[in-house]
Design a protein around this motif. Structure first.
Motif, PDB file in Angstrom:
ATOM      1  N   ASP A   1      48.983  31.832   6.829  1.00  0.00           N
ATOM      2  CA  ASP A   1      49.479  33.068   7.417  1.00  0.00           C
ATOM      3  C   ASP A   1      48.551  34.194   6.946  1.00  0.00           C
ATOM      4  O   ASP A   1      48.485  34.486   5.739  1.00  0.00           O
ATOM      5  CB  ASP A   1      50.915  33.309   6.948  1.00  0.00           C
ATOM      6  CG  ASP A   1      51.515  34.584   7.535  1.00  0.00           C
ATOM      7  OD1 ASP A   1      50.882  35.195   8.410  1.00  0.00           O
ATOM      8  OD2 ASP A   1      52.615  34.969   7.096  1.00  0.00           O
ATOM      9  N   TRP A   2      47.825  34.825   7.856  1.00  0.00           N
ATOM     10  CA  TRP A   2      46.848  35.830   7.446  1.00  0.00           C
ATOM     11  C   TRP A   2      46.831  37.006   8.415  1.00  0.00           C
ATOM     12  O   TRP A   2      47.237  36.890   9.573  1.00  0.00           O
ATOM     13  CB  TRP A   2      45.447  35.224   7.361  1.00  0.00           C
ATOM     14  CG  TRP A   2      44.906  34.711   8.680  1.00  0.00           C
ATOM     15  CD1 TRP A   2      45.062  33.462   9.197  1.00  0.00           C
ATOM     16  CD2 TRP A   2      44.132  35.444   9.643  1.00  0.00           C
ATOM     17  NE1 TRP A   2      44.443  33.349  10.426  1.00  0.00           N
ATOM     18  CE2 TRP A   2      43.859  34.568  10.722  1.00  0.00           C
ATOM     19  CE3 TRP A   2      43.645  36.752   9.703  1.00  0.00           C
ATOM     20  CZ2 TRP A   2      43.122  34.952  11.837  1.00  0.00           C
ATOM     21  CZ3 TRP A   2      42.907  37.144  10.812  1.00  0.00           C
ATOM     22  CH2 TRP A   2      42.653  36.234  11.865  1.00  0.00           C
ATOM     23  N   HIS A   3      46.339  38.142   7.897  1.00  0.00           N
ATOM     24  CA  HIS A   3      46.110  39.317   8.739  1.00  0.00           C
ATOM     25  C   HIS A   3      44.907  40.072   8.190  1.00  0.00           C
ATOM     26  O   HIS A   3      44.740  40.197   6.972  1.00  0.00           O
ATOM     27  CB  HIS A   3      47.328  40.235   8.770  1.00  0.00           C
ATOM     28  CG  HIS A   3      47.264  41.243   9.881  1.00  0.00           C
ATOM     29  ND1 HIS A   3      47.787  40.990  11.133  1.00  0.00           N
ATOM     30  CD2 HIS A   3      46.731  42.492   9.945  1.00  0.00           C
ATOM     31  CE1 HIS A   3      47.582  42.033  11.915  1.00  0.00           C
ATOM     32  NE2 HIS A   3      46.931  42.961  11.216  1.00  0.00           N
TER      33      HIS A   3
ATOM     34  N   ILE B   1      44.660  40.707  13.861  1.00  0.00           N
ATOM     35  CA  ILE B   1      43.558  41.610  13.510  1.00  0.00           C
ATOM     36  C   ILE B   1      43.922  43.036  13.897  1.00  0.00           C
ATOM     37  O   ILE B   1      44.333  43.291  15.035  1.00  0.00           O
ATOM     38  CB  ILE B   1      42.252  41.189  14.214  1.00  0.00           C
ATOM     39  CG1 ILE B   1      41.871  39.764  13.798  1.00  0.00           C
ATOM     40  CG2 ILE B   1      41.126  42.162  13.883  1.00  0.00           C
ATOM     41  CD1 ILE B   1      40.704  39.192  14.572  1.00  0.00           C
ATOM     42  N   THR B   2      43.764  43.955  12.952  1.00  0.00           N
ATOM     43  CA  THR B   2      43.977  45.382  13.211  1.00  0.00           C
ATOM     44  C   THR B   2      42.671  46.123  12.961  1.00  0.00           C
ATOM     45  O   THR B   2      42.123  46.041  11.850  1.00  0.00           O
ATOM     46  CB  THR B   2      45.069  45.960  12.294  1.00  0.00           C
ATOM     47  OG1 THR B   2      46.300  45.269  12.531  1.00  0.00           O
ATOM     48  CG2 THR B   2      45.267  47.450  12.553  1.00  0.00           C
ATOM     49  N   ILE B   3      42.161  46.781  13.996  1.00  0.00           N
ATOM     50  CA  ILE B   3      40.964  47.597  13.870  1.00  0.00           C
ATOM     51  C   ILE B   3      41.394  49.059  13.763  1.00  0.00           C
ATOM     52  O   ILE B   3      42.068  49.579  14.657  1.00  0.00           O
ATOM     53  CB  ILE B   3      40.014  47.426  15.073  1.00  0.00           C
ATOM     54  CG1 ILE B   3      39.692  45.942  15.305  1.00  0.00           C
ATOM     55  CG2 ILE B   3      38.750  48.239  14.877  1.00  0.00           C
ATOM     56  CD1 ILE B   3      38.916  45.293  14.201  1.00  0.00           C
ATOM     57  N   ARG B   4      41.024  49.719  12.667  1.00  0.00           N
ATOM     58  CA  ARG B   4      41.381  51.132  12.456  1.00  0.00           C
ATOM     59  C   ARG B   4      40.108  51.922  12.201  1.00  0.00           C
ATOM     60  O   ARG B   4      39.444  51.744  11.173  1.00  0.00           O
ATOM     61  CB  ARG B   4      42.325  51.284  11.254  1.00  0.00           C
ATOM     62  CG  ARG B   4      43.709  50.699  11.490  1.00  0.00           C
ATOM     63  CD  ARG B   4      44.665  51.128  10.405  1.00  0.00           C
ATOM     64  NE  ARG B   4      44.706  52.591  10.292  1.00  0.00           N
ATOM     65  CZ  ARG B   4      45.728  53.263   9.751  1.00  0.00           C
ATOM     66  NH1 ARG B   4      46.776  52.602   9.292  1.00  0.00           N
ATOM     67  NH2 ARG B   4      45.696  54.571   9.682  1.00  0.00           N
ATOM     68  N   THR B   5      39.742  52.780  13.140  1.00  0.00           N
ATOM     69  CA  THR B   5      38.550  53.599  12.971  1.00  0.00           C
ATOM     70  C   THR B   5      38.946  55.064  12.776  1.00  0.00           C
ATOM     71  O   THR B   5      39.947  55.529  13.330  1.00  0.00           O
ATOM     72  CB  THR B   5      37.621  53.473  14.187  1.00  0.00           C
ATOM     73  OG1 THR B   5      38.337  53.841  15.369  1.00  0.00           O
ATOM     74  CG2 THR B   5      37.119  52.045  14.325  1.00  0.00           C
TER      75      THR B   5
END
Length: 349
Positions: free
Chosen positions: A177-179, A204-208
């Protein structure tokens, strides 16, 4: 006729001589039971000469280098979190995380971001290293091991994706279980987005910064539930913020690309034996930082006390050993982190 004490006519031996003979025989037998002496330990040269087979832009100011043996031989195995030490033509030695596929035993891949205000290693790679060049390489070595767990949170800041990317793929392959939370100034500055395209988007969360603003470290840790192994790599301010906000019951594993701030530092002096110059080391700076201004060619690499590149002989003075690889009582110090207990150190520089 007198019968001699010995049937062969020999004179009887003195008791002292007999005891000494028995003792000598016993010692010889004990010696024969000792294991044979081991040959002297010889240092192993783990360096390789590898060819740069490709130099590819993978993001704004980031290039990926692929390295292979000139004869295409199998390369030493590595695990997620490993890095290579590159010896550049200028004499600089720099460390770069492996970010390729550990199952590919023919090539290594690293990525380097151009840092105009850095120590010059990244500029040399961007400006002077081309396909076909040969570089001396040491490793792989692992100072950021991938911890085996059932649940992971990965946080990468910019070029910090390099050691994290193989970990993410290993966790996915293991059905854990990964993020992944991947942060940066903009999408154009984030390397290896294409490598993440084959993984589940929901993980996957991309935060710019340009889209979402500068992230709050406590918000980045909302998924760090009890039992979660949190692996982080990125800029020093992000690492420090995550450490400050880190919740109990999860475990934190991180790697810096910049030296940690000096804590509990006291001022001291360094005398350079070659010139007699005496340098003042302030409480919040390392000896390396100040010595670099006087001797720009001083050797260094990780600036965190691991690689040993800046190890310097101490001619006089008492050292406050702060490096993991500095043995107490040794007459050397890693000038990137270790300091003087008080007064002055005279260094063989």
């Amino acid at each position: 006729m007198t019968i001699p004490p010995d049937l062969y006519g020999r004179r009887s031996r003195d008791r002292f001589v007999l005891a000494a003979s028995a003792l000598f025989t016993g010692v010889q037998k004990l010696r024969s039971l000792r294991p044979p002496a081991l040959p002297p330990v010889r240092p192993v040269d783990r360096s390789m000469r590898l060819t740069v087979t490709s130099v590819v832009p993978v993001a704004e100011d980031v290039v990926a280098l692929t390295l292979a043996a000139p004869d295409d031989r199998v390369l030493p195995a590595w695990q997620p979190g490993c890095h290579l030490d590159l010896h550049l033509p200028s004499g600089r030695r720099r460390q770069y995380s492996l970010c390729g596929d550990p199952s590919d035993r023919r090539t290594y891949r690293i990525a380097v971001r151009r840092l105009p205000d850095g120590g010059g290693g990244s500029l040399e790679i961007h400006n002077a290293i081309s396909e076909g060049d040969t570089l001396k390489v040491q490793g792989p070595r692992n100072a950021f091991p991938f911890i085996s767990r059932d649940r992971y949170l990965f946080i990468a800041g910019g070029i910090g994706i390099t050691p994290i990317l193989p970990m993410v793929k290993a966790a996915h392959k293991a059905a854990a279980d990964w993020h992944l939370i991947y942060t940066g100034r903009s999408r154009a500055t984030l390397p290896f987005l294409d490598d993440l395209a084959g993984l589940p988007e929901s993980r996957i969360t991309i935060r710019t910064d340009d889209e979402h603003g500068v992230p709050d470290c406590a918000d980045l840790l909302t998924r760090a539930t009890p039992g979660t192994a949190v692996h982080v790599c990125g800029p020093a301010p992000m690492i420090d913020g995550i450490r400050a906000a880190f919740p109990p019951a999860a475990t934190l594993h991180y790697e810096r690309f910049a030296p940690a701030p000096v804590t509990d530092g006291k001022p001291f002096e360094v005398e350079l034996a070659s010139s007699g110059r005496v340098l003042q080391i302030p409480p919040a700076r390392s000896a390396l930082d100040v010595i670099k201004e006087e001797k720009p060619d001083v050797a260094y690499s990780c600036r965190q006390g691991f690689c040993g590149t800046c190890k310097t002989r101490v001619l006089s003075g008492e050292v406050d050993q702060r490096a993991p690889s500095d043995p107490p009582g040794d007459d050397t110090m890693l000038i990137c982190v270790s300091r003087a207990t008080q007064g002055r150190l005279t260094l063989d520089l």
